[in-house]
Design a protein around this motif. Structure first.
Motif, PDB file in Angstrom:
ATOM      1  N   UNK A 164       0.879  -1.169   0.000  1.00  0.00           N
ATOM      2  CA  UNK A 164       0.000   0.000   0.000  1.00  0.00           C
ATOM      3  C   UNK A 164       0.915   1.217   0.000  1.00  0.00           C
ATOM      4  N   UNK A 165       0.686   2.128  -0.914  1.00  0.00           N
ATOM      5  CA  UNK A 165       1.504   3.332  -0.990  1.00  0.00           C
ATOM      6  C   UNK A 165       0.632   4.552  -1.161  1.00  0.00           C
ATOM      7  N   UNK A 166       1.141   5.685  -0.735  1.00  0.00           N
ATOM      8  CA  UNK A 166       0.406   6.937  -0.874  1.00  0.00           C
ATOM      9  C   UNK A 166       1.396   8.086  -1.027  1.00  0.00           C
ATOM     10  N   UNK A 167       0.977   9.095  -1.790  1.00  0.00           N
ATOM     11  CA  UNK A 167       1.775  10.302  -1.988  1.00  0.00           C
ATOM     12  C   UNK A 167       0.963  11.478  -1.472  1.00  0.00           C
ATOM     13  N   UNK A 168       1.583  12.281  -0.603  1.00  0.00           N
ATOM     14  CA  UNK A 168       0.952  13.508  -0.135  1.00  0.00           C
ATOM     15  C   UNK A 168       1.009  14.511  -1.288  1.00  0.00           C
ATOM     16  N   UNK A 169      -0.143  14.954  -1.767  1.00  0.00           N
ATOM     17  CA  UNK A 169      -0.152  15.784  -2.975  1.00  0.00           C
ATOM     18  C   UNK A 169       0.396  17.182  -2.741  1.00  0.00           C
ATOM     19  N   UNK A 170       0.530  17.592  -1.487  1.00  0.00           N
ATOM     20  CA  UNK A 170       1.088  18.923  -1.215  1.00  0.00           C
ATOM     21  C   UNK A 170       2.598  18.862  -1.005  1.00  0.00           C
ATOM     22  N   UNK A 171       3.055  17.907  -0.185  1.00  0.00           N
ATOM     23  CA  UNK A 171       4.481  17.848   0.151  1.00  0.00           C
ATOM     24  C   UNK A 171       5.275  16.925  -0.769  1.00  0.00           C
ATOM     25  N   UNK A 172       4.574  16.002  -1.436  1.00  0.00           N
ATOM     26  CA  UNK A 172       5.262  15.015  -2.266  1.00  0.00           C
ATOM     27  C   UNK A 172       5.810  13.844  -1.478  1.00  0.00           C
ATOM     28  N   UNK A 173       5.576  13.826  -0.168  1.00  0.00           N
ATOM     29  CA  UNK A 173       6.054  12.715   0.657  1.00  0.00           C
ATOM     30  C   UNK A 173       5.402  11.419   0.196  1.00  0.00           C
ATOM     31  N   UNK A 174       6.199  10.363   0.124  1.00  0.00           N
ATOM     32  CA  UNK A 174       5.722   9.046  -0.285  1.00  0.00           C
ATOM     33  C   UNK A 174       5.840   8.109   0.893  1.00  0.00           C
ATOM     34  N   UNK A 175       4.746   7.396   1.220  1.00  0.00           N
ATOM     35  CA  UNK A 175       4.785   6.408   2.288  1.00  0.00           C
ATOM     36  C   UNK A 175       4.412   5.055   1.709  1.00  0.00           C
ATOM     37  N   UNK A 176       4.942   4.007   2.311  1.00  0.00           N
ATOM     38  CA  UNK A 176       4.756   2.659   1.790  1.00  0.00           C
ATOM     39  C   UNK A 176       4.609   1.703   2.954  1.00  0.00           C
ATOM     40  N   UNK A 177       3.660   0.764   2.837  1.00  0.00           N
ATOM     41  CA  UNK A 177       3.449  -0.223   3.881  1.00  0.00           C
ATOM     42  C   UNK A 177       3.129  -1.560   3.226  1.00  0.00           C
ATOM     43  N   UNK A 214      -2.288  -8.887   1.581  1.00  0.00           N
ATOM     44  CA  UNK A 214      -3.056  -8.785   0.346  1.00  0.00           C
ATOM     45  C   UNK A 214      -3.804  -7.464   0.358  1.00  0.00           C
ATOM     46  N   UNK A 215      -4.515  -7.175  -0.697  1.00  0.00           N
ATOM     47  CA  UNK A 215      -5.303  -5.947  -0.770  1.00  0.00           C
ATOM     48  C   UNK A 215      -6.775  -6.321  -0.626  1.00  0.00           C
ATOM     49  N   UNK A 216      -7.371  -5.881   0.472  1.00  0.00           N
ATOM     50  CA  UNK A 216      -8.789  -6.097   0.710  1.00  0.00           C
ATOM     51  C   UNK A 216      -9.252  -5.072   1.739  1.00  0.00           C
ATOM     52  N   UNK A 217     -10.496  -5.192   2.185  1.00  0.00           N
ATOM     53  CA  UNK A 217     -11.044  -4.214   3.136  1.00  0.00           C
ATOM     54  C   UNK A 217     -10.225  -4.178   4.419  1.00  0.00           C
ATOM     55  N   UNK A 218      -9.892  -5.345   4.974  1.00  0.00           N
ATOM     56  CA  UNK A 218      -9.150  -5.387   6.232  1.00  0.00           C
ATOM     57  C   UNK A 218      -7.813  -4.654   6.115  1.00  0.00           C
ATOM     58  N   UNK A 219      -7.060  -4.927   5.054  1.00  0.00           N
ATOM     59  CA  UNK A 219      -5.742  -4.306   4.918  1.00  0.00           C
ATOM     60  C   UNK A 219      -5.852  -2.836   4.506  1.00  0.00           C
ATOM     61  N   UNK A 220      -6.928  -2.469   3.851  1.00  0.00           N
ATOM     62  CA  UNK A 220      -7.158  -1.047   3.555  1.00  0.00           C
ATOM     63  C   UNK A 220      -7.403  -0.297   4.861  1.00  0.00           C
ATOM     64  N   UNK A 221      -8.211  -0.869   5.746  1.00  0.00           N
ATOM     65  CA  UNK A 221      -8.454  -0.254   7.060  1.00  0.00           C
ATOM     66  C   UNK A 221      -7.165  -0.211   7.863  1.00  0.00           C
ATOM     67  N   UNK A 222      -6.366  -1.276   7.822  1.00  0.00           N
ATOM     68  CA  UNK A 222      -5.066  -1.271   8.512  1.00  0.00           C
ATOM     69  C   UNK A 222      -4.193  -0.129   8.006  1.00  0.00           C
ATOM     70  N   UNK A 223      -4.182   0.082   6.674  1.00  0.00           N
ATOM     71  CA  UNK A 223      -3.372   1.161   6.112  1.00  0.00           C
ATOM     72  C   UNK A 223      -3.874   2.523   6.600  1.00  0.00           C
ATOM     73  N   UNK A 224      -5.178   2.710   6.610  1.00  0.00           N
ATOM     74  CA  UNK A 224      -5.741   3.983   7.094  1.00  0.00           C
ATOM     75  C   UNK A 224      -5.372   4.197   8.561  1.00  0.00           C
ATOM     76  N   UNK A 225      -5.485   3.151   9.380  1.00  0.00           N
ATOM     77  CA  UNK A 225      -5.106   3.274  10.793  1.00  0.00           C
ATOM     78  C   UNK A 225      -3.633   3.625  10.948  1.00  0.00           C
ATOM     79  N   UNK A 226      -2.794   3.032  10.114  1.00  0.00           N
ATOM     80  CA  UNK A 226      -1.358   3.321  10.149  1.00  0.00           C
ATOM     81  C   UNK A 226      -1.108   4.782   9.761  1.00  0.00           C
ATOM     82  N   UNK A 227      -1.827   5.251   8.760  1.00  0.00           N
ATOM     83  CA  UNK A 227      -1.717   6.647   8.315  1.00  0.00           C
ATOM     84  C   UNK A 227      -2.126   7.593   9.446  1.00  0.00           C
TER      85      UNK A 227
END
Length: 173
Positions: free
Chosen positions: A100-113, A117-130
């Motif tokens: 799971x990766x995300x880019x902050x559109x203002x700062x350009x910071x890239x985070x990776x976790x 697998x990719x599903x609802x549970x791991x999407x929620x885990x990523x949001x909690x980590x964020x």
């Protein structure tokens, strides 16, 4: 004449026809340009509306997606000497990694976790980590139409997380 063509390798014929062997690229056949432009405008309007909070770090806008890498993606192509076969030892052709990766559109910071697998549970885990990483901020996540990005489980999680607050105060949108 036919006999000499049969003696020529097909790769030589393809090269002479200016064709080469390469990996294909996916193209979304369901892409609707009108909807894409409308979504771009919606996002731009939201960003313009919250520019001050984005610049202060109070609100963070993230472009987020998942990547699934199979052994074939990792080991599919290499440069090596002509005429020599290059092998990479592996025990399971289906071995994969999901990120799971995300880019902050203002700062350009890239985070990776990494995820199993990719599903609802791991999407929620990523949001909690964020949220854990950026406790003081509110988050806007921009993502594609993957089913787990709009699943009932995710909607239930977001309803609980945002606890009946007005949309402008939600922890995650």
């Amino acid at each position: 004449m036919m006999f000499s063509i049969l003696q020529t390798s097909y790769t030589k014929l393809l090269e002479e026809a200016n064709l080469s062997y390469k990996k294909t690229h996916k193209e979304n056949s369901a892409k609707d340009e009108v909807k894409v432009e409308a979504k771009k405008k919606e996002i731009k309007d939201l960003i313009d509306k919250e520019r001050e909070q984005i610049e202060s770090g109070e609100v963070m806008y993230w472009m987020q997606d998942e990547s699934h890498q199979l052994w074939g993606d990792i080991c599919g192509y290499v440069w090596s000497k002509k005429g020599e076969r290059t092998s990479i030892k592996m025990s399971n052709y289906r071995t994969s990694q999901t990120w799971y990766g995300a880019v902050n559109i203002y700062t350009g910071e890239f985070i990776l976790d990494r995820a199993k697998k990719a599903d609802t549970k791991y999407t929620i885990d990523f949001i909690n980590w964020l949220i854990y990483r950026y406790k003081e901020a509110r988050h806007v996540i921009i993502w594609d139409g993957a089913s787990y990005h709009h699943s009932e489980g995710l909607r239930t999680y977001l309803e609980k997380l945002n606890g009946g607050l007005p949309e402008s105060e939600w922890k995650v949108r």
